[in-house]
Design a protein around this motif. Structure first.
Motif, PDB file in Angstrom:
ATOM      1  N   VAL A  91      59.364  35.952  47.602  1.00  0.00           N
ATOM      2  CA  VAL A  91      59.102  35.609  46.206  1.00  0.00           C
ATOM      3  C   VAL A  91      57.930  34.615  46.162  1.00  0.00           C
ATOM      4  O   VAL A  91      57.540  34.054  47.188  1.00  0.00           O
ATOM      5  N   PRO A  92      57.351  34.376  44.992  1.00  0.00           N
ATOM      6  CA  PRO A  92      56.159  33.515  44.935  1.00  0.00           C
ATOM      7  C   PRO A  92      56.322  32.153  45.591  1.00  0.00           C
ATOM      8  O   PRO A  92      55.400  31.679  46.257  1.00  0.00           O
ATOM      9  N   GLU A  93      57.472  31.504  45.424  1.00  0.00           N
ATOM     10  CA  GLU A  93      57.648  30.168  46.005  1.00  0.00           C
ATOM     11  C   GLU A  93      57.618  30.211  47.542  1.00  0.00           C
ATOM     12  O   GLU A  93      57.045  29.338  48.180  1.00  0.00           O
ATOM     13  N   ILE A  94      58.250  31.233  48.127  1.00  0.00           N
ATOM     14  CA  ILE A  94      58.210  31.390  49.578  1.00  0.00           C
ATOM     15  C   ILE A  94      56.811  31.794  50.016  1.00  0.00           C
ATOM     16  O   ILE A  94      56.262  31.259  50.995  1.00  0.00           O
ATOM     17  N   ARG A  95      56.204  32.719  49.314  1.00  0.00           N
ATOM     18  CA  ARG A  95      54.849  33.170  49.649  1.00  0.00           C
ATOM     19  C   ARG A  95      53.872  32.000  49.648  1.00  0.00           C
ATOM     20  O   ARG A  95      53.057  31.851  50.564  1.00  0.00           O
ATOM     21  N   ASP A  96      53.949  31.152  48.624  1.00  0.00           N
ATOM     22  CA  ASP A  96      53.020  30.019  48.520  1.00  0.00           C
ATOM     23  C   ASP A  96      53.198  29.051  49.685  1.00  0.00           C
ATOM     24  O   ASP A  96      52.220  28.586  50.286  1.00  0.00           O
ATOM     25  N   ALA A  97      54.455  28.723  50.004  1.00  0.00           N
ATOM     26  CA  ALA A  97      54.717  27.809  51.118  1.00  0.00           C
ATOM     27  C   ALA A  97      54.293  28.436  52.447  1.00  0.00           C
ATOM     28  O   ALA A  97      53.756  27.754  53.329  1.00  0.00           O
ATOM     29  N   PHE A  98      54.512  29.715  52.585  1.00  0.00           N
ATOM     30  CA  PHE A  98      54.151  30.449  53.800  1.00  0.00           C
ATOM     31  C   PHE A  98      52.633  30.452  53.988  1.00  0.00           C
ATOM     32  O   PHE A  98      52.126  30.234  55.098  1.00  0.00           O
ATOM     33  N   GLN A  99      51.901  30.671  52.907  1.00  0.00           N
ATOM     34  CA  GLN A  99      50.445  30.724  52.998  1.00  0.00           C
ATOM     35  C   GLN A  99      49.833  29.371  53.338  1.00  0.00           C
ATOM     36  O   GLN A  99      48.720  29.309  53.867  1.00  0.00           O
ATOM     37  N   LYS A 100      50.549  28.293  53.067  1.00  0.00           N
ATOM     38  CA  LYS A 100      50.045  26.966  53.421  1.00  0.00           C
ATOM     39  C   LYS A 100      49.978  26.757  54.937  1.00  0.00           C
ATOM     40  O   LYS A 100      49.309  25.833  55.416  1.00  0.00           O
ATOM     41  N   LEU A 101      50.664  27.607  55.696  1.00  0.00           N
ATOM     42  CA  LEU A 101      50.594  27.516  57.147  1.00  0.00           C
ATOM     43  C   LEU A 101      49.244  27.980  57.680  1.00  0.00           C
ATOM     44  O   LEU A 101      48.882  27.663  58.811  1.00  0.00           O
ATOM     45  N   GLY A 102      48.532  28.772  56.874  1.00  0.00           N
ATOM     46  CA  GLY A 102      47.229  29.278  57.299  1.00  0.00           C
ATOM     47  C   GLY A 102      47.020  30.706  56.849  1.00  0.00           C
ATOM     48  O   GLY A 102      47.951  31.380  56.410  1.00  0.00           O
ATOM     49  N   ASP A 103      45.789  31.156  56.967  1.00  0.00           N
ATOM     50  CA  ASP A 103      45.432  32.493  56.491  1.00  0.00           C
ATOM     51  C   ASP A 103      45.722  33.593  57.508  1.00  0.00           C
ATOM     52  O   ASP A 103      45.688  34.775  57.169  1.00  0.00           O
ATOM     53  N   GLU A 104      45.980  33.220  58.763  1.00  0.00           N
ATOM     54  CA  GLU A 104      46.168  34.231  59.795  1.00  0.00           C
ATOM     55  C   GLU A 104      47.480  34.989  59.587  1.00  0.00           C
ATOM     56  O   GLU A 104      48.403  34.490  58.945  1.00  0.00           O
ATOM     57  N   LYS A 105      47.533  36.202  60.126  1.00  0.00           N
ATOM     58  CA  LYS A 105      48.772  36.970  60.106  1.00  0.00           C
ATOM     59  C   LYS A 105      49.761  36.317  61.065  1.00  0.00           C
ATOM     60  O   LYS A 105      49.394  35.793  62.113  1.00  0.00           O
ATOM     61  N   ARG A 106      51.028  36.343  60.689  1.00  0.00           N
ATOM     62  CA  ARG A 106      52.026  35.600  61.435  1.00  0.00           C
ATOM     63  C   ARG A 106      53.115  36.517  61.988  1.00  0.00           C
ATOM     64  O   ARG A 106      53.207  37.685  61.618  1.00  0.00           O
ATOM     65  N   GLU A 107      53.921  35.927  62.867  1.00  0.00           N
ATOM     66  CA  GLU A 107      55.085  36.599  63.441  1.00  0.00           C
ATOM     67  C   GLU A 107      56.317  36.025  62.740  1.00  0.00           C
ATOM     68  O   GLU A 107      56.590  34.826  62.859  1.00  0.00           O
ATOM     69  N   VAL A 108      57.044  36.856  62.003  1.00  0.00           N
ATOM     70  CA  VAL A 108      58.191  36.391  61.222  1.00  0.00           C
ATOM     71  C   VAL A 108      59.476  36.905  61.844  1.00  0.00           C
ATOM     72  O   VAL A 108      59.619  38.105  62.096  1.00  0.00           O
ATOM     73  N   ILE A 109      60.387  35.991  62.087  1.00  0.00           N
ATOM     74  CA  ILE A 109      61.692  36.324  62.647  1.00  0.00           C
ATOM     75  C   ILE A 109      62.694  36.254  61.499  1.00  0.00           C
ATOM     76  O   ILE A 109      62.784  35.245  60.801  1.00  0.00           O
ATOM     77  N   ILE A 110      63.445  37.323  61.291  1.00  0.00           N
ATOM     78  CA  ILE A 110      64.360  37.390  60.151  1.00  0.00           C
ATOM     79  C   ILE A 110      65.810  37.437  60.629  1.00  0.00           C
ATOM     80  O   ILE A 110      66.170  38.230  61.504  1.00  0.00           O
ATOM     81  N   VAL A 111      66.639  36.586  59.999  1.00  0.00           N
ATOM     82  CA  VAL A 111      68.087  36.620  60.184  1.00  0.00           C
ATOM     83  C   VAL A 111      68.721  36.585  58.793  1.00  0.00           C
ATOM     84  O   VAL A 111      68.103  36.153  57.831  1.00  0.00           O
ATOM     85  N   GLY A 112      69.970  37.061  58.706  1.00  0.00           N
ATOM     86  CA  GLY A 112      70.667  36.929  57.423  1.00  0.00           C
ATOM     87  C   GLY A 112      71.264  38.222  56.914  1.00  0.00           C
ATOM     88  O   GLY A 112      71.581  39.135  57.680  1.00  0.00           O
ATOM     89  N   ILE A 113      71.402  38.290  55.602  1.00  0.00           N
ATOM     90  CA  ILE A 113      72.129  39.395  54.980  1.00  0.00           C
ATOM     91  C   ILE A 113      71.416  39.861  53.701  1.00  0.00           C
ATOM     92  O   ILE A 113      70.558  39.133  53.185  1.00  0.00           O
ATOM     93  N   GLU A 114      71.771  41.003  53.150  1.00  0.00           N
ATOM     94  CA  GLU A 114      72.404  42.087  53.840  1.00  0.00           C
ATOM     95  C   GLU A 114      71.328  42.935  54.507  1.00  0.00           C
ATOM     96  O   GLU A 114      70.232  43.078  53.975  1.00  0.00           O
ATOM     97  N   SER A 115      71.680  43.500  55.643  1.00  0.00           N
ATOM     98  CA  SER A 115      70.701  44.231  56.443  1.00  0.00           C
ATOM     99  C   SER A 115      69.948  45.287  55.640  1.00  0.00           C
ATOM    100  O   SER A 115      68.729  45.437  55.779  1.00  0.00           O
ATOM    101  N   HIS A 116      70.679  46.021  54.813  1.00  0.00           N
ATOM    102  CA  HIS A 116      70.096  47.183  54.134  1.00  0.00           C
ATOM    103  C   HIS A 116      69.496  46.838  52.772  1.00  0.00           C
ATOM    104  O   HIS A 116      68.908  47.715  52.125  1.00  0.00           O
TER     105      HIS A 116
END
Length: 205
Positions: A91-116
């Motif tokens: 969502v925009p709030e996560i996207r904005d915070a994520f983009q503050k890490l830098g412009d490069e493409k990143r490696e994202v590790i996902i945990v949680g629910i629901e899988s599908h």
């Protein structure tokens, strides 16, 4: 500079998807998902990996599970901890915070629910943005366990990497000579029995 920035998985971030109190009795092997997430959170502290978390309709479904200790006074600080109604975490709030890490493409590790649902839609959004996505098979689940292998097969076909928590941790290290390795090896040993139980419960389909 943390080991994860030198070898193995570069520019990593951990996404924790909707691990909330009210799902405890609904999600298949929820306790195993929480336990593996705790292990990964400790690893992220050792390796200085940014953490992002969401809740789904918090007022109705409750706060993030307290044992994860996210953003509590003495707990683990996140880069963003956002409530949402959308199924995707991106969502925009996560996207904005994520983009503050830098412009490069990143490696994202996902945990949680629901899988599908939320894990799937988050993964697809991140893949469309050009990021590399690792789904931790012993840290994702759904209400109906039969949904999990179907979701993981679909996401693997879409280009995500489905792996386990221990495999990912050692891929982060890449080399036993790194200073962080001793702490990570200790963490693996600490969670050895819980990891085995989680694999047997969640990765046997």
């Amino acid at each position: 500079m943390a080991a994860s920035r030198r070898l193995g998985i570069y520019d990593s971030s951990l996404f924790i998807c909707d691990l909330q109190e009210k799902f405890r009795s609904a999600i298949y092997e929820y306790g195993r998902v929480i336990s593996t997430t705790q292990k990964l959170l400790k690893a992220c502290q050792i390796l200085d990996i940014p953490i992002f978390a969401t809740t789904q309709l918090r007022a109705k479904l409750g706060e993030t599970c307290s044992e994860l200790g996210l953003d509590s006074p003495e707990g683990i600080k996140t880069h963003a901890h956002v409530d949402k109604s959308a199924f995707s975490m991106f969502v925009p709030e996560i996207r904005d915070a994520f983009q503050k890490l830098g412009d490069e493409k990143r490696e994202v590790i996902i945990v949680g629910i629901e899988s599908h649902i939320c894990v799937t839609q988050t993964t697809l959004d991140l893949l469309r943005e050009g990021h590399k996505v690792y789904i931790i098979a012993d840290a994702v689940s759904s209400c109906n366990k039969e949904e999990v292998p179907i979701a993981l097969a679909r996401l693997r076909a879409e280009g995500a990497i489905v792996t386990t928590s221990e495999s990912w941790l050692y891929e982060c290290m890449g080399d036993a000579s790194l200073p962080e390795f001793k702490q990570i090896a200790g963490l693996v040993k600490e969670y050895n029995s819980k990891t085995k139980e989680g694999l047997q419960a969640l990765c046997r389909f």
